[in-house]
Design an enzyme around this catalytic site. Structure first.
Site, PDB file in Angstrom:
ATOM      1  N   HIS A  75       5.222  51.323  12.180  1.00 57.62           N
ATOM      2  CA  HIS A  75       6.086  51.794  13.264  1.00 57.62           C
ATOM      3  C   HIS A  75       5.804  53.265  13.582  1.00 57.62           C
ATOM      4  CE1 HIS A  75      10.270  52.998  14.747  1.00 57.62           C
ATOM      5  NE2 HIS A  75       9.864  52.101  15.624  1.00 57.62           N
ATOM      6  N   ARG A  76       5.248  53.495  14.758  1.00 58.99           N
ATOM      7  CA  ARG A  76       4.801  54.839  15.153  1.00 58.99           C
ATOM      8  C   ARG A  76       3.811  55.387  14.129  1.00 58.99           C
ATOM      9  NH1 ARG A  76      10.929  57.186  16.447  1.00 58.99           N
ATOM     10  NH2 ARG A  76      11.717  55.224  17.255  1.00 58.99           N
ATOM     11  N   GLU A  84       2.295  50.200  15.747  1.00 60.76           N
ATOM     12  CA  GLU A  84       3.245  50.170  16.857  1.00 60.76           C
ATOM     13  C   GLU A  84       3.313  51.587  17.391  1.00 60.76           C
ATOM     14  OE1 GLU A  84       7.179  50.721  18.858  1.00 60.76           O
ATOM     15  OE2 GLU A  84       6.301  51.792  17.161  1.00 60.76           O
ATOM     16  N   ASP A 124       4.283  54.155  21.206  1.00 62.48           N
ATOM     17  CA  ASP A 124       5.062  54.233  22.444  1.00 62.48           C
ATOM     18  C   ASP A 124       4.294  55.024  23.492  1.00 62.48           C
ATOM     19  OD1 ASP A 124       7.811  53.337  21.149  1.00 62.48           O
ATOM     20  OD2 ASP A 124       6.978  54.894  19.863  1.00 62.48           O
ATOM     21  N   HIS A 132       7.387  58.946  21.607  1.00 59.07           N
ATOM     22  CA  HIS A 132       8.516  58.022  21.699  1.00 59.07           C
ATOM     23  C   HIS A 132       9.534  58.408  22.758  1.00 59.07           C
ATOM     24  CE1 HIS A 132      12.464  56.295  20.661  1.00 59.07           C
ATOM     25  NE2 HIS A 132      11.745  55.225  20.335  1.00 59.07           N
ATOM     26  N   GLU A 165       4.478  49.851  23.050  1.00 57.84           N
ATOM     27  CA  GLU A 165       5.804  49.760  23.667  1.00 57.84           C
ATOM     28  C   GLU A 165       5.829  50.590  24.941  1.00 57.84           C
ATOM     29  OE1 GLU A 165      10.526  50.813  23.092  1.00 57.84           O
ATOM     30  OE2 GLU A 165       9.272  50.673  21.293  1.00 57.84           O
ATOM     31  N   LYS A 200       7.610  52.631  27.456  1.00 56.04           N
ATOM     32  CA  LYS A 200       8.861  53.382  27.469  1.00 56.04           C
ATOM     33  C   LYS A 200       9.261  53.703  28.910  1.00 56.04           C
ATOM     34  CE  LYS A 200      10.648  54.562  24.237  1.00 56.04           C
ATOM     35  NZ  LYS A 200      11.634  53.916  23.335  1.00 56.04           N
ATOM     36  N   ASP A 242       8.472  51.723   9.065  1.00 57.87           N
ATOM     37  CA  ASP A 242       8.041  53.121   8.916  1.00 57.87           C
ATOM     38  C   ASP A 242       7.251  53.324   7.630  1.00 57.87           C
ATOM     39  OD1 ASP A 242       9.347  54.032  11.234  1.00 57.87           O
ATOM     40  OD2 ASP A 242      11.219  54.408  10.165  1.00 57.87           O
TER      41      ASP A 242
END
Length: 246
Positions: free
Chosen positions: A7-8, A34, A36, A49, A112, A114, A232
């Site tokens: 995640h990120r 993942e 953004d 993000h 993702e 945004k 994370d």
């Protein structure tokens, strides 16, 4: 096998959405990233993000009001003091930079969009064009809380996998996913009980809950062979998956 998406990047231990975080995720054993995306003032796809740079950098202002050159001047290490080096501080990457780096590995990438609070013109078109330029159609999943955006992506590129993000319980979500031509679901892990996950997967829909950081939640989802988890702490998840596979 339950895939692990970072995640990120390895956001629990590294500055989120930076190359440092993505490199750490690859080393952790994760199968995917993942990240953004927003658009800069000069129309470049940048990986960050929030709609503003305030939380994750030493700057202030909206991403779409800053050029790539201005964004690149910022230190993206925010709370991670150990990364605040005068030699080279972590920067906000462009999606193109991430794609260039991905040439050297086999990672999947969940992008993702945004575009829920700010409707970036042509964001879908630009992202899809870049995916096609790099021929990453088989390596990309596009997700968003803006489900209209996912339908737009399907219209532009039906070959790409899309997955709606959602945070509350959804009745028979596999039916909804099929209605918007999505092959996956990305629910908040709290909105993803085992029964729903298993029913969705039985109906041919991949389920990748976010953000799964507690060991007990990782163990639950890996034990039922959930399609993937978004975490994370990919290194921790990798160790738990390895332990459960014995």
């Amino acid at each position: 096998m339950t895939f692990i998406f970072a995640h990120r990047g390895s956001a629990g231990t590294h500055p989120e959405n930076t190359m440092e975080s993505f490199i750490a995720a690859e080393k952790s054993g994760a199968e995917g990233l993942e990240l953004d995306v927003h658009l800069s003032k000069d129309g470049e796809i940048v990986v960050i993000h929030d709609e503003t740079v305030d939380r994750t950098t030493n700057g202030k202002g909206f991403v779409h009001q800053l050029t790539v050159a201005e964004l690149k001047e910022l230190n993206a290490s925010y709370k991670f003091k150990t990364f605040q080096s005068f030699i080279r501080s972590p920067k906000i990457p462009t999606l193109k930079e991430v794609f260039e780096w991905m040439r050297g590995n086999n990672l999947l990438c969940n992008i993702e969009m945004k575009n829920g609070k700010i409707m970036y013109p042509l964001l879908e078109e630009k992202v899809i064009q870049l995916i096609r330029d790099y021929r990453y159609e088989e390596r990309i999943i596009i997700s968003s809380f803006n489900h209209y955006s996912l339908v737009r992506c399907y219209q532009l590129a039906p070959e790409l996998e899309t997955a709606p993000l959602y945070s509350d319980g959804l009745y028979m979500p596999w039916i909804y996913a099929k209605a918007i031509h999505s092959k996956g679901l990305h629910p908040n892990f709290k909105a993803a009980p085992n029964m729903i996950i298993q029913e969705a997967m039985a109906n041919g829909i991949a389920v990748r809950p976010y953000t799964v950081n507690k060991e007990s939640d990782m163990e639950r989802l890996i034990a039922i062979q959930c399609s993937a988890i978004i975490t994370d702490y990919p290194e921790k998840a990798f160790k738990i998956r390895k332990k459960l596979s014995k």
